[in-house]
Scaffold this motif. Structure first.
Motif, mmCIF file in Angstrom:
data_model
loop_
_atom_site.group_PDB
_atom_site.id
_atom_site.type_symbol
_atom_site.label_atom_id
_atom_site.label_comp_id
_atom_site.label_asym_id
_atom_site.label_seq_id
_atom_site.Cartn_x
_atom_site.Cartn_y
_atom_site.Cartn_z
ATOM 1 N N ILE A 111 -3.868 5.358 0.824
ATOM 2 C CA ILE A 111 -4.585 5.473 -0.443
ATOM 3 C C ILE A 111 -5.119 4.113 -0.885
ATOM 4 C CG2 ILE A 111 -2.778 5.093 -2.170
ATOM 5 C CD1 ILE A 111 -5.408 7.932 -2.109
ATOM 6 N N ALA A 135 -3.822 10.134 3.476
ATOM 7 C CA ALA A 135 -3.079 10.002 2.214
ATOM 8 C C ALA A 135 -2.608 11.368 1.725
ATOM 9 C CB ALA A 135 -3.948 9.326 1.162
ATOM 10 N N MET A 188 -2.915 7.221 -8.935
ATOM 11 C CA MET A 188 -2.690 7.202 -7.490
ATOM 12 C C MET A 188 -2.191 5.830 -7.037
ATOM 13 S SD MET A 188 -3.032 9.709 -5.317
ATOM 14 C CE MET A 188 -3.948 11.134 -4.732
ATOM 15 N N TRP A 240 -8.437 9.037 3.214
ATOM 16 C CA TRP A 240 -8.154 10.079 2.224
ATOM 17 C C TRP A 240 -7.360 11.225 2.858
ATOM 18 C CZ3 TRP A 240 -8.233 11.083 -2.851
ATOM 19 C CH2 TRP A 240 -8.153 12.429 -3.261
#
Length: 206
Positions: free
Chosen positions: A96, A68, A147, A65
């Motif tokens: 991601i 990303a 995303m 995370w």
């Protein structure tokens, strides 16, 4: 006289047999207790191994995370400064997707690769720990589709800049909640491991 001796021998033999019988019973009890301790130890060891795999997932989930978000910010800056965007966008896409894999694996169970070997990861059994990862999954669900769509667009080389801005805003807004949930999940797994060690010691003493 001979009859008395025979009676005495029979009594001695009876006591001897009784003594052997008691020894056998005690031996069986002892073996059963030792076997129970080994079985309990094996069960706890298996649960500790599962927790280790979950901690591995949670740690890489947290790092994925963070990478990303960092690379998405760098990609946005690169777009507006006319700098190369291939690397930050590529890193964002990989990170991601990895984050999504780890969240899904922790919530529903599944397989992950560790050092080239596939291992099974099961969802946590503890309700409180399960609730933490479910909370994280609910946060992720609000931005997951977009995303992953942005990540897929990166691979085609055609990125929707408006979508990128929206996803960057989402990631920054939810950053603290995601990282806090990851950290809390790891802490709870560590607490469970400590509790199992205490349970084993108590069982052995008992």
């Amino acid at each position: 006289m001979a009859q008395n001796n025979v009676s005495k021998d029979a009594t001695v033999a009876s006591y001897t047999q009784k003594g052997y019988g008691e020894l056998i019973v005690y031996a069986l009890i002892f073996i059963s207790l030792v076997a129970a301790i080994f079985a309990f130890n094996i069960i706890l060891s298996n649960k500790s191994r599962e927790d280790t795999l979950r901690i591995y997932c949670a740690t890489h989930q947290q790092r994925s995370w963070q990478r990303a978000l960092k690379n998405l910010e760098q990609a946005r800056i690169a777009l507006f400064t006319m700098a190369p965007v291939k690397k930050p966008f590529g890193e964002f896409s990989n990170s991601i997707n990895s984050f999504n894999l780890y969240v899904t694996t922790l919530v529903y169970g599944g397989q992950i690769s560790i050092d080239g070997q596939m291992v099974d990861v099961h969802p946590p059994e503890d309700e409180k720990t399960l609730e933490v990862i479910n909370d994280l999954n609910r946060v992720w669900a609000t931005g997951k589709t977009d995303m992953l769509r942005l990540a897929s667009e990166v691979k085609t080389g055609k990125v929707d800049t408006l979508l990128m801005e929206q996803m960057l805003e989402y990631a920054v807004r939810e950053d603290d909640r995601v990282l806090d949930a990851c950290q809390e999940f790891i802490v709870k797994l560590g607490q469970q491991s400590d509790e199992r060690g205490t349970e084993l010691q108590t069982f052995q003493v008992g």
